[in-house]
Design an enzyme around this catalytic site. Structure first.
Site, PDB file in Angstrom:
ATOM      1  N   HIS A 275       0.845  -1.201   0.000  1.00  0.00           N
ATOM      2  CA  HIS A 275       0.000   0.000   0.000  1.00  0.00           C
ATOM      3  C   HIS A 275       0.879   1.249   0.000  1.00  0.00           C
ATOM      4  O   HIS A 275       1.883   1.309   0.708  1.00  0.00           O
ATOM      5  CB  HIS A 275      -0.903  -0.008   1.236  1.00  0.00           C
ATOM      6  CG  HIS A 275      -2.023   0.983   1.143  1.00  0.00           C
ATOM      7  ND1 HIS A 275      -1.826   2.326   1.332  1.00  0.00           N
ATOM      8  CD2 HIS A 275      -3.337   0.822   0.853  1.00  0.00           C
ATOM      9  CE1 HIS A 275      -2.981   2.959   1.160  1.00  0.00           C
ATOM     10  NE2 HIS A 275      -3.904   2.072   0.875  1.00  0.00           N
ATOM     11  N   ARG A 323      -3.201   1.080  -3.998  1.00  0.00           N
ATOM     12  CA  ARG A 323      -2.890  -0.356  -4.119  1.00  0.00           C
ATOM     13  C   ARG A 323      -3.573  -0.954  -5.340  1.00  0.00           C
ATOM     14  O   ARG A 323      -4.468  -0.333  -5.928  1.00  0.00           O
ATOM     15  CB  ARG A 323      -3.289  -1.105  -2.852  1.00  0.00           C
ATOM     16  CG  ARG A 323      -4.675  -0.770  -2.341  1.00  0.00           C
ATOM     17  CD  ARG A 323      -4.999  -1.555  -1.085  1.00  0.00           C
ATOM     18  NE  ARG A 323      -6.132  -0.978  -0.397  1.00  0.00           N
ATOM     19  CZ  ARG A 323      -6.954  -1.660   0.376  1.00  0.00           C
ATOM     20  NH1 ARG A 323      -6.777  -2.955   0.547  1.00  0.00           N
ATOM     21  NH2 ARG A 323      -7.962  -1.058   0.980  1.00  0.00           N
ATOM     22  N   LYS A 326      -7.426  -0.754  -6.878  1.00  0.00           N
ATOM     23  CA  LYS A 326      -8.211   0.239  -6.156  1.00  0.00           C
ATOM     24  C   LYS A 326      -8.191   1.550  -6.931  1.00  0.00           C
ATOM     25  O   LYS A 326      -7.567   1.660  -7.977  1.00  0.00           O
ATOM     26  CB  LYS A 326      -7.713   0.388  -4.718  1.00  0.00           C
ATOM     27  CG  LYS A 326      -7.731  -0.909  -3.964  1.00  0.00           C
ATOM     28  CD  LYS A 326      -8.769  -1.153  -2.897  1.00  0.00           C
ATOM     29  CE  LYS A 326      -9.954  -0.303  -2.737  1.00  0.00           C
ATOM     30  NZ  LYS A 326     -10.534  -0.473  -1.380  1.00  0.00           N
ATOM     31  N   ASP A 329      -6.942   8.458  -5.789  1.00  0.00           N
ATOM     32  CA  ASP A 329      -7.343   9.279  -4.642  1.00  0.00           C
ATOM     33  C   ASP A 329      -6.271  10.352  -4.478  1.00  0.00           C
ATOM     34  O   ASP A 329      -5.066  10.044  -4.497  1.00  0.00           O
ATOM     35  CB  ASP A 329      -7.433   8.367  -3.409  1.00  0.00           C
ATOM     36  CG  ASP A 329      -7.702   9.112  -2.107  1.00  0.00           C
ATOM     37  OD1 ASP A 329      -7.524  10.343  -2.053  1.00  0.00           O
ATOM     38  OD2 ASP A 329      -8.075   8.436  -1.131  1.00  0.00           O
ATOM     39  N   CYS A 331      -5.007  11.932  -2.055  1.00  0.00           N
ATOM     40  CA  CYS A 331      -4.005  11.896  -0.979  1.00  0.00           C
ATOM     41  C   CYS A 331      -2.787  11.064  -1.367  1.00  0.00           C
ATOM     42  O   CYS A 331      -1.704  11.263  -0.825  1.00  0.00           O
ATOM     43  CB  CYS A 331      -4.603  11.425   0.338  1.00  0.00           C
ATOM     44  SG  CYS A 331      -5.178   9.725   0.359  1.00  0.00           S
ATOM     45  N   TYR A 332      -2.953  10.147  -2.312  1.00  0.00           N
ATOM     46  CA  TYR A 332      -1.790   9.361  -2.750  1.00  0.00           C
ATOM     47  C   TYR A 332      -0.813  10.196  -3.569  1.00  0.00           C
ATOM     48  O   TYR A 332       0.291   9.751  -3.874  1.00  0.00           O
ATOM     49  CB  TYR A 332      -2.223   8.099  -3.514  1.00  0.00           C
ATOM     50  CG  TYR A 332      -3.030   7.186  -2.632  1.00  0.00           C
ATOM     51  CD1 TYR A 332      -2.544   6.809  -1.382  1.00  0.00           C
ATOM     52  CD2 TYR A 332      -4.293   6.734  -3.002  1.00  0.00           C
ATOM     53  CE1 TYR A 332      -3.294   6.022  -0.533  1.00  0.00           C
ATOM     54  CE2 TYR A 332      -5.052   5.936  -2.157  1.00  0.00           C
ATOM     55  CZ  TYR A 332      -4.543   5.587  -0.925  1.00  0.00           C
ATOM     56  OH  TYR A 332      -5.285   4.812  -0.074  1.00  0.00           O
ATOM     57  N   ASP A 389     -10.390  13.942  -2.310  1.00  0.00           N
ATOM     58  CA  ASP A 389      -9.990  12.647  -2.857  1.00  0.00           C
ATOM     59  C   ASP A 389     -10.232  12.612  -4.377  1.00  0.00           C
ATOM     60  O   ASP A 389      -9.316  12.392  -5.176  1.00  0.00           O
ATOM     61  CB  ASP A 389     -10.806  11.595  -2.069  1.00  0.00           C
ATOM     62  CG  ASP A 389     -10.900  10.223  -2.679  1.00  0.00           C
ATOM     63  OD1 ASP A 389     -10.579  10.049  -3.861  1.00  0.00           O
ATOM     64  OD2 ASP A 389     -11.332   9.298  -1.957  1.00  0.00           O
ATOM     65  N   ASP A 396     -11.633  17.879   2.668  1.00  0.00           N
ATOM     66  CA  ASP A 396     -11.348  17.812   4.105  1.00  0.00           C
ATOM     67  C   ASP A 396      -9.913  18.273   4.340  1.00  0.00           C
ATOM     68  O   ASP A 396      -9.162  18.520   3.388  1.00  0.00           O
ATOM     69  CB  ASP A 396     -11.597  16.391   4.645  1.00  0.00           C
ATOM     70  CG  ASP A 396     -10.720  15.356   3.969  1.00  0.00           C
ATOM     71  OD1 ASP A 396      -9.482  15.457   4.095  1.00  0.00           O
ATOM     72  OD2 ASP A 396     -11.246  14.442   3.291  1.00  0.00           O
ATOM     73  N   HIS A 399      -7.065  15.664   3.189  1.00  0.00           N
ATOM     74  CA  HIS A 399      -6.794  15.684   1.746  1.00  0.00           C
ATOM     75  C   HIS A 399      -6.216  17.018   1.304  1.00  0.00           C
ATOM     76  O   HIS A 399      -5.391  17.067   0.392  1.00  0.00           O
ATOM     77  CB  HIS A 399      -8.052  15.317   0.947  1.00  0.00           C
ATOM     78  CG  HIS A 399      -8.327  13.845   0.972  1.00  0.00           C
ATOM     79  ND1 HIS A 399      -9.121  13.258   1.928  1.00  0.00           N
ATOM     80  CD2 HIS A 399      -7.858  12.834   0.199  1.00  0.00           C
ATOM     81  CE1 HIS A 399      -9.138  11.946   1.730  1.00  0.00           C
ATOM     82  NE2 HIS A 399      -8.379  11.655   0.692  1.00  0.00           N
TER      83      HIS A 399
HETATM   84  C1  FPP Z   1      -6.560   2.173   2.988  1.00  0.00           C
HETATM   85  O1  FPP Z   1      -7.745   2.808   3.117  1.00  0.00           O
HETATM   86  C2  FPP Z   1      -5.559   2.955   3.778  1.00  0.00           C
HETATM   87  C3  FPP Z   1      -4.707   2.386   4.599  1.00  0.00           C
HETATM   88  C4  FPP Z   1      -4.693   0.923   4.789  1.00  0.00           C
HETATM   89  C5  FPP Z   1      -3.702   3.228   5.367  1.00  0.00           C
HETATM   90  C6  FPP Z   1      -2.820   4.029   4.492  1.00  0.00           C
HETATM   91  C7  FPP Z   1      -1.637   4.536   5.169  1.00  0.00           C
HETATM   92  C8  FPP Z   1      -1.306   5.803   5.101  1.00  0.00           C
HETATM   93  C9  FPP Z   1      -2.176   6.788   4.379  1.00  0.00           C
HETATM   94  C10 FPP Z   1      -0.004   6.252   5.667  1.00  0.00           C
HETATM   95  C11 FPP Z   1      -0.131   6.968   6.942  1.00  0.00           C
HETATM   96  C12 FPP Z   1       1.142   7.616   7.240  1.00  0.00           C
HETATM   97  C13 FPP Z   1       1.421   8.305   8.352  1.00  0.00           C
HETATM   98  C14 FPP Z   1       2.706   9.013   8.474  1.00  0.00           C
HETATM   99  C15 FPP Z   1       0.495   8.382   9.479  1.00  0.00           C
HETATM  100  P1  FPP Z   1      -8.887   2.590   2.021  1.00  0.00           P
HETATM  101  O2  FPP Z   1      -9.177   1.144   1.849  1.00  0.00           O
HETATM  102  O3  FPP Z   1     -10.011   3.491   2.400  1.00  0.00           O
HETATM  103  O4  FPP Z   1      -8.213   3.222   0.724  1.00  0.00           O
HETATM  104  P2  FPP Z   1      -7.770   2.532  -0.668  1.00  0.00           P
HETATM  105  O5  FPP Z   1      -8.987   1.951  -1.274  1.00  0.00           O
HETATM  106  O6  FPP Z   1      -7.266   3.708  -1.455  1.00  0.00           O
HETATM  107  O7  FPP Z   1      -6.694   1.541  -0.371  1.00  0.00           O
HETATM  108 ZN    ZN Z   2      -7.490   9.773   0.302  1.00  0.00          ZN
HETATM  109  K     K Z   3      -8.939   5.807  -0.337  1.00  0.00           K
END
Ligand code: FPP
Ligand code: ZN
Ligand code: K
Length: 496
Positions: A275, A323, A326, A329, A331-332, A389, A396, A399
């Protein structure tokens, strides 16, 4: 006809984003939309699942934003209004669920404002008084008043303090500069904080987020950032044998190595799914402990990692997913875009010329900065302020910070420079490699413009109106704030 401005006249006004150049540029027709943003992919997943349907839906809904030659510039004013509101007017009842995330809210809003060019020094005093009650009597910081300490709360608290004290002390004479740092950091019980971090250390080399809490690489990264920014030295990290303490960083590098997965990406811990969020934590943590071209090749299969990271950027969207299978977004833009900064630095090796990216001696661009900038500017700006996102989602504070930080990754080239002479406070830091980063606006260009679209220089990446501040690629706070806090520990320890 007389509307055409004299470029020199507007420069005299000192308006960076209204320079004559961009006025001249706006006379030209906009660049055509690159092919990759004009339609759906040629090959679609014909296995109908919830996943493939959501992906197609997302690509369709994003297409009308990215397939437009008039990509908006960054609307700084409305975003600033959005981010100032919670700091000035407070949060509504709807936010009570975030009571354990007080330091996060401060960090997201304040760092995002700094990215937008706001002087956030005026918040320092209030930040200090908001964070003081979060310090636990046995060390560390909780997310809310009276709450148990947590690694992420402590991390966000320290970042916020480093940012606001930097702004407040900027341009002050030395004695007043010292006064600001003493007032901002003197109340932190560094010994108890260290004792608390020791309690989160795992036998496998990693850390957990608190006693009894979960293990993931986020905890390790946050611990390293706290230790680096609070000026702990080798002796403190080695520990006291008479107290039965072991070296705090033992086994950590090999622990990170075990987190790379069969996909080439990096998971939260061994055997977890790759991820982007966790990949950023590991790459940054590694770069706090060594030179990028060393650590990223020694503790990772970098080729496999690059292959996985490349698959995070989507067309037609232009943004990143976190990942496999998926959705994109905003924030990535930080978690994945931030990895690209570090990977590019590792691929290019040490830059000692002091000028940053050198077109002749370096590998070219490894990712599509322009496509990310298009996704951010076209899809992630809420028209009423704040960043999001994707279209259809509410903006928010989280983001807002991480979308803008990602834009900064697209606009800058970050490089590791070990040719600079380091002050002794940095030379003696166990994290000294983390303090050798510089930034340049001279970003790597694509080796071919085919499919990427021309107009690189004038386009999305280097448009002055959309330019945000430069950030430190490991700490995710303004680049220069990091050197200043380190200088403070040199002064504070010298006075002991
Ligand atoms: C999946 O959420 C998100 C995670 C499993 C956590 C991601 C980790 C970070 C953002 C890093 C954090 C870093 C610090 C320094 C605190 P989701 O399933 O809603 O999103 P997805 O579908 O995009 O994977
Ligand atoms: Zn996000
Ligand atoms: K997400």
């Amino acid at each position: 006809m007389s509307e055409i401005q004299d470029p020199n006249a507007s420069q005299q006004l000192g308006l960076a984003d209204a320079s004559g150049l961009s006025n001249q540029r706006s006379q030209k027709p906009p660049d055509p939309v690159p092919t990759m943003h004009r339609g759906l992919p040629y090959i679609l997943d014909d296995l109908g699942t919830e996943t493939s349907r959501k992906q197609l839906q997302t690509a369709r809904s994003v297409l009308k934003y990215v397939n437009d030659s008039r990509v908006p510039t960054l609307d700084k004013t409305t975003h600033i209004d959005f981010l100032i509101e919670p700091l000035e007017d407070g949060l509504s009842r709807g936010f009570t669920g975030l009571d354990a995330s007080r330091p996060w809210l401060l960090y997201w809003c304040i760092n995002a404002l700094a990215l937008l060019g706001v002087d956030v020094g005026g918040y320092n005093e209030r930040v200090v008084s908001s964070l003081k009650p979060l310090q636990h009597k046995d060390g560390g910081f909780g997310g809310g008043n009276g709450q148990a300490p947590h690694m992420a709360s402590a991390y966000a608290a320290i970042l916020t303090l480093v940012v606001t004290s930097y702004y407040e002390s900027r341009d002050l004479p030395k004695d007043r500069w010292m006064g600001v740092y003493a007032r901002s950091f003197g109340w932190i019980d560094r010994q108890k904080l260290l004792d608390w971090i020791r309690k989160t250390k795992l036998r496998n080399g990693g850390f957990k987020v608190n006693e009894g809490g979960e293990e993931d690489v986020r905890a390790s990264y946050c611990a390293l950032v706290i230790l680096a920014l609070l000026g702990y030295d080798e002796d403190e990290l080695r520990g006291d044998v008479s107290r039965d303490e072991k070296p705090l960083l033992d086994g950590l590098l090999d622990y990170f190595k075990r987190c790379q997965t069969w996909e080439g990406g990096i998971g939260a811990k061994q055997h977890s799914e790759a991820h982007g969020g966790y990949a950023f934590c590991v790459l940054s943590a590694l770069c706090l402990l060594g030179e990028p071209q060393d650590v990223l090749t020694k503790y990772l299969d970098l080729d496999q990692f690059i292959s996985w990271l490349s698959a995070r950027q989507y067309a037609p969207e232009g943004g990143f997913s976190g990942r496999t299978n998926k959705l994109v977004d905003g924030c990535y833009s930080t978690w994945v875009g931030g990895c690209w900064s570090l990977v590019e630095a590792a691929a290019n090796g040490i830059e000692s010329s002091g000028t940053g990216f050198d077109i002749d001696s370096n590998v070219g661009s490894l990712w599509n900065r322009k496509a990310l900038a298009r996704y951010i500017l076209a899809c992630c700006q809420d028209p009423h302020g704040g960043l999001r996102d994707k279209p259809g989602m509410r903006p928010d504070y989280y983001h807002s910070n991480y979308v803008l930080l990602g834009l900064s990754a697209a606009q800058n080239y970050y490089y590791y420079d070990n040719a600079m002479s380091l002050p002794s406070s940095i030379e003696n830091s166990p994290f000294k490699h983390g303090f050798c980063w510089k930034s340049s606006r001279n970003v790597p260009k694509p080796s071919t413009s085919e499919g990427i679209g021309g107009g690189w220089e004038e386009g999305l990446v280097s448009n002055e109106r959309s330019r945000v501040g430069t950030q430190h690629p490991l700490f995710n706070i303004p680049l220069h704030a990091v050197a200043e806090i380190q200088e403070w520990w040199g002064v504070a320890k010298g006075a002991e």
